[in-house]
Structure formats: C-alpha cells, structure tokens
Scaffold this motif. Structure first.
Motif, PDB file in Angstrom:
ATOM      1  N   HIS A   1     -48.447 -38.789 -47.190  1.00 46.33           N
ATOM      2  CA  HIS A   1     -47.525 -38.369 -45.999  1.00 46.33           C
ATOM      3  C   HIS A   1     -48.266 -37.020 -45.602  1.00 46.33           C
ATOM      4  CE1 HIS A   1     -44.399 -41.301 -45.221  1.00 46.33           C
ATOM      5  NE2 HIS A   1     -44.146 -40.964 -47.233  1.00 46.33           N
TER       6      HIS A   1
ATOM      7  N   MET B   1     -34.147 -41.992 -52.655  1.00 47.92           N
ATOM      8  CA  MET B   1     -32.962 -42.774 -52.242  1.00 47.92           C
ATOM      9  C   MET B   1     -34.242 -43.983 -51.595  1.00 47.92           C
ATOM     10  SD  MET B   1     -30.651 -44.740 -53.041  1.00 47.92           S
ATOM     11  CE  MET B   1     -29.512 -43.480 -54.188  1.00 47.92           C
ATOM     12  N   ARG B   2     -35.109 -43.251 -50.674  1.00 45.91           N
ATOM     13  CA  ARG B   2     -35.315 -44.273 -50.187  1.00 45.91           C
ATOM     14  C   ARG B   2     -36.454 -45.132 -50.194  1.00 45.91           C
ATOM     15  NH1 ARG B   2     -36.511 -40.872 -44.323  1.00 45.91           N
ATOM     16  NH2 ARG B   2     -34.301 -41.265 -43.390  1.00 45.91           N
ATOM     17  N   ALA B   3     -37.239 -44.170 -51.425  1.00 41.54           N
ATOM     18  CA  ALA B   3     -38.474 -44.719 -52.212  1.00 41.54           C
ATOM     19  C   ALA B   3     -37.951 -45.658 -53.677  1.00 41.54           C
ATOM     20  CB  ALA B   3     -38.504 -43.133 -53.073  1.00 41.54           C
TER      21      ALA B   3
ATOM     22  N   LYS C   1     -35.263 -48.070 -52.939  1.00 40.81           N
ATOM     23  CA  LYS C   1     -34.634 -48.684 -52.557  1.00 40.81           C
ATOM     24  C   LYS C   1     -36.204 -49.692 -52.448  1.00 40.81           C
ATOM     25  CE  LYS C   1     -30.437 -47.223 -49.975  1.00 40.81           C
ATOM     26  NZ  LYS C   1     -29.591 -47.155 -49.112  1.00 40.81           N
ATOM     27  N   THR C   2     -36.958 -48.883 -52.112  1.00 38.83           N
ATOM     28  CA  THR C   2     -38.001 -50.014 -51.634  1.00 38.83           C
ATOM     29  C   THR C   2     -38.644 -50.587 -52.773  1.00 38.83           C
ATOM     30  OG1 THR C   2     -38.936 -48.503 -49.783  1.00 38.83           O
ATOM     31  CG2 THR C   2     -40.625 -49.615 -51.108  1.00 38.83           C
TER      32      THR C   2
ATOM     33  N   THR D   1     -28.541 -46.532 -59.271  1.00 38.87           N
ATOM     34  CA  THR D   1     -28.049 -47.840 -57.795  1.00 38.87           C
ATOM     35  C   THR D   1     -27.557 -48.138 -58.628  1.00 38.87           C
ATOM     36  OG1 THR D   1     -30.336 -48.987 -58.949  1.00 38.87           O
ATOM     37  CG2 THR D   1     -30.930 -47.511 -57.041  1.00 38.87           C
TER      38      THR D   1
ATOM     39  N   GLU E   1     -32.904 -37.292 -50.123  1.00 40.91           N
ATOM     40  CA  GLU E   1     -32.982 -38.612 -49.850  1.00 40.91           C
ATOM     41  C   GLU E   1     -34.201 -39.352 -49.654  1.00 40.91           C
ATOM     42  OE1 GLU E   1     -31.089 -37.452 -45.297  1.00 40.91           O
ATOM     43  OE2 GLU E   1     -32.271 -36.208 -45.929  1.00 40.91           O
ATOM     44  N   TRP E   2     -35.255 -38.453 -49.361  1.00 38.95           N
ATOM     45  CA  TRP E   2     -36.715 -39.334 -49.679  1.00 38.95           C
ATOM     46  C   TRP E   2     -37.007 -40.527 -50.549  1.00 38.95           C
ATOM     47  CZ3 TRP E   2     -39.286 -38.129 -54.010  1.00 38.95           C
ATOM     48  CH2 TRP E   2     -40.630 -38.544 -54.264  1.00 38.95           C
TER      49      TRP E   2
ATOM     50  N   VAL F   1     -36.968 -34.187 -43.915  1.00 37.21           N
ATOM     51  CA  VAL F   1     -36.361 -35.479 -45.028  1.00 37.21           C
ATOM     52  C   VAL F   1     -36.135 -34.195 -46.046  1.00 37.21           C
ATOM     53  CG1 VAL F   1     -36.170 -37.181 -46.292  1.00 37.21           C
ATOM     54  CG2 VAL F   1     -36.985 -37.259 -44.252  1.00 37.21           C
TER      55      VAL F   1
ATOM     56  N   TRP G   1     -42.133 -43.983 -59.756  1.00 36.76           N
ATOM     57  CA  TRP G   1     -40.786 -44.446 -59.953  1.00 36.76           C
ATOM     58  C   TRP G   1     -40.779 -45.707 -61.382  1.00 36.76           C
ATOM     59  CZ3 TRP G   1     -36.932 -41.672 -59.005  1.00 36.76           C
ATOM     60  CH2 TRP G   1     -37.139 -40.480 -58.128  1.00 36.76           C
TER      61      TRP G   1
ATOM     62  N   THR H   1     -29.233 -53.039 -52.815  1.00 33.63           N
ATOM     63  CA  THR H   1     -28.713 -51.369 -53.705  1.00 33.63           C
ATOM     64  C   THR H   1     -27.509 -51.192 -52.963  1.00 33.63           C
ATOM     65  OG1 THR H   1     -30.698 -50.377 -53.861  1.00 33.63           O
ATOM     66  CG2 THR H   1     -29.280 -49.386 -54.395  1.00 33.63           C
TER      67      THR H   1
END
Length: 306
Positions: free
Chosen positions: A3, A178-180, A182-183, A254, A175-176, A171, A282, A240
């Motif tokens: 990013h 958790m999004r990562a 979940k992906t 999770t 938050e970042w 973000v 991760w 999740t």
C-alpha cells in the motif's frame, strides 16, 4: 499487496515508547496461575466469572456461547470435581494488550486434555480472559504444574512492518490485522476443502503448536505432518465468526464453524486459531478443533400398523 500510503498510520503507533518495548509475558502467566488457583476454593463457575470479561466466549455444546450461559455465577456445588490446569506455552502481543496461555488439564487428578485461554489487558491494567476452550489432546507427557511454560517470542517490530508497506492508511493496526487474517482464513478454508494437511502445513508457524485429539500436542514441522494425518482429509471451514486483534496488529485470534466427515457420518464443530505476524507473513501459532456433540441416534420407526 503493498500500500503506497503506509506512513498515514497514526503517528502514535510509530513513536509510542510502550510499543517499542518488549512486553512482559509473565503478567499473563501470573493471571492464568491465579485463575487456576481460585478454582478449587471458589468453584469452577465463580472463578471463571471472576477472571473473565462479561462477554467472554466459550465453545460449548457445538455453539459459541457467553460465559454466563455456560457457567452461571454461583456457589461451588458440594460434589464438584477438582479441576486443575497449568500453562505449558504462553505469549503476548508486542503491544502488551493481548496474550494467551495453554497447557495441561487434570480432573480429579487425572490428566484429561488441554485448555487454551486468550487474555486481554483491561483499562485498569488487570488481565481478564476473553476466550477459553478445551482440547482432548493428550496431556500425559507434558511438563507438570511446577514447570515454566515455553514462551512464544513477540512478532516483528511495527516499524519493520510499516517499512514493508503492509498497513493501509486510515485503518488502525488492529483493524488491518483482522482484515488480513480473515483473508488468510478464507484462503485456508478454500485449500482445506481439497487437502487440509497441505493447507495447514502451509500456514503453521515453525514455533507453533497444534492440537489433534487424542494425540499429544504437535510441536514442530515433523510433528505437524504426523498429527494432521489424524484429521479427516478435508474440512469445510466457515467464515470467521469472531475473535480479536492486538492494538499493535501482530497477534490475532479467530473462531468459526467447521464441518467434516468421520466414519461415514457428517460432523460439525468449531475451529479456534491464534495467528501471529512473523517475518514470513501471517502464521498460525496455535490451532484447535472443538467437535460438537454427536447427534443423538435416530429413533427406530414405529412397528408396521402401529
């Protein structure tokens, strides 16, 4: 994916001295030991409520349920069995706000499995647990209550993550993260539907642990491969359902639904995982599967003409 606006992350996360320090996991271990010490005298329900947040989660009866539903607070029953547990493996986020312990469990002196607890630091500095779950993985050979737990090293420093261009702008790190994750969970689910063993091996951390009941905890790559052979060849992992992330964004837990087939019958349960942001990306540092109770046997059909 990189990013471009990486330095738009809140400045406090870049310069806060508290985040630059290595957190003390001893606080989390001490909280777990104090929790365990309360259970024999206070009783299971009262001690569990004392040490948890009001909306803490347990997986019980095939569902994710709040602490008050599973253990209504109340006096210790006279015939309550003696429940004991102790930490064998522990860690804490670099931000010092989220931690875990896991280790052996004994019921009336007989080792029965393992617990897994996620702890969160409260505004007053105390620690309360937000998730607690058990596994039937054998505790027969794990170190006993007087031993010191193995400590998971914290993830890489935040500045290194920022320089790699990971967190997006506007973000928070949590938050970042958790999004990562979940992906990552979605990718794991897709791969596990074809070959769960290969899917898990691709994301398990070398310094992590895996619980596949009734085997002992699997620690290390060779042990992972062997233990995963004890699970069905494929899983159906749902999205999740819940969990949480550290302020720093380096530790995420999770849970969600799982389905599989065993002995020709459909089974369901929940997965629970702890992810850590390591130098290689991760990785899962602890994973467990909590089966739901098997469905009751079907009633026989009524006799003809009855």
């Amino acid at each position: 994916m990189r990013h471009p606006a990486v330095f738009a992350l809140p400045l406090a996360l870049l310069v806060s001295p508290a985040l630059a320090q290595t957190p003390d996991v001893a606080e989390v271990v001490a909280a777990e030991r104090a929790f365990a010490a309360d259970a024999p005298s206070m009783g299971i329900a009262r001690s569990f409520n004392k040490w948890s947040v009001p909306d803490a989660i347990l997986i019980a009866g095939g569902e994710a349920r709040r602490i008050g539903e599973v253990y209504p607070d109340g006096p210790k029953p006279a015939d309550e069995p003696l429940l004991e547990w102790w930490p064998n493996f522990a860690g804490v986020a670099r931000s010092g706000d989220l931690g875990f312990t896991t280790g052996g469990v004994a019921l009336n002196g007989r080792r029965t499995g393992h617990y897994f607890t996620i702890w969160k630091r409260q505004p007053d500095g105390s620690w309360k647990w937000v998730y607690d779950g058990g596994s039937g993985a054998s505790a027969a050979g794990v170190p006993g209550p007087d031993s010191e737990p193995v400590i998971l090293p914290p993830g890489p420093e935040l500045l290194r993550v920022v320089r790699q261009g990971e967190p997006p702008s506007r973000v928070s790190a949590a938050e970042w993260a958790m999004r990562a994750v979940k992906t990552q969970e979605a990718a794991l689910a897709e791969a596990a539907a074809v070959d769960q063993k290969a899917a898990h091996l691709a994301v398990l951390a070398d310094n992590g642990r895996l619980y596949v009941a009734p085997r002992p905890p699997a620690i290390g790559r060779d042990a992972f491969a062997d233990a995963l052979s004890g699970w069905p060849a494929t899983f159906r992992f749902g999205p999740t359902e819940g969990g949480g992330a550290s302020v720093y964004g380096d530790l995420v837990w999770t849970y969600g639904p799982a389905g599989w087939s065993a002995d020709g019958e459909a089974r369901t349960g929940h997965y629970v995982r702890l992810w850590q942001r390591q130098d290689g990306g991760w990785k899962i540092v602890l994973a467990q599967l909590i089966p739901a109770p098997p469905p009751p046997p079907a009633s026989p059909p009524p006799p003809a003409g009855g």
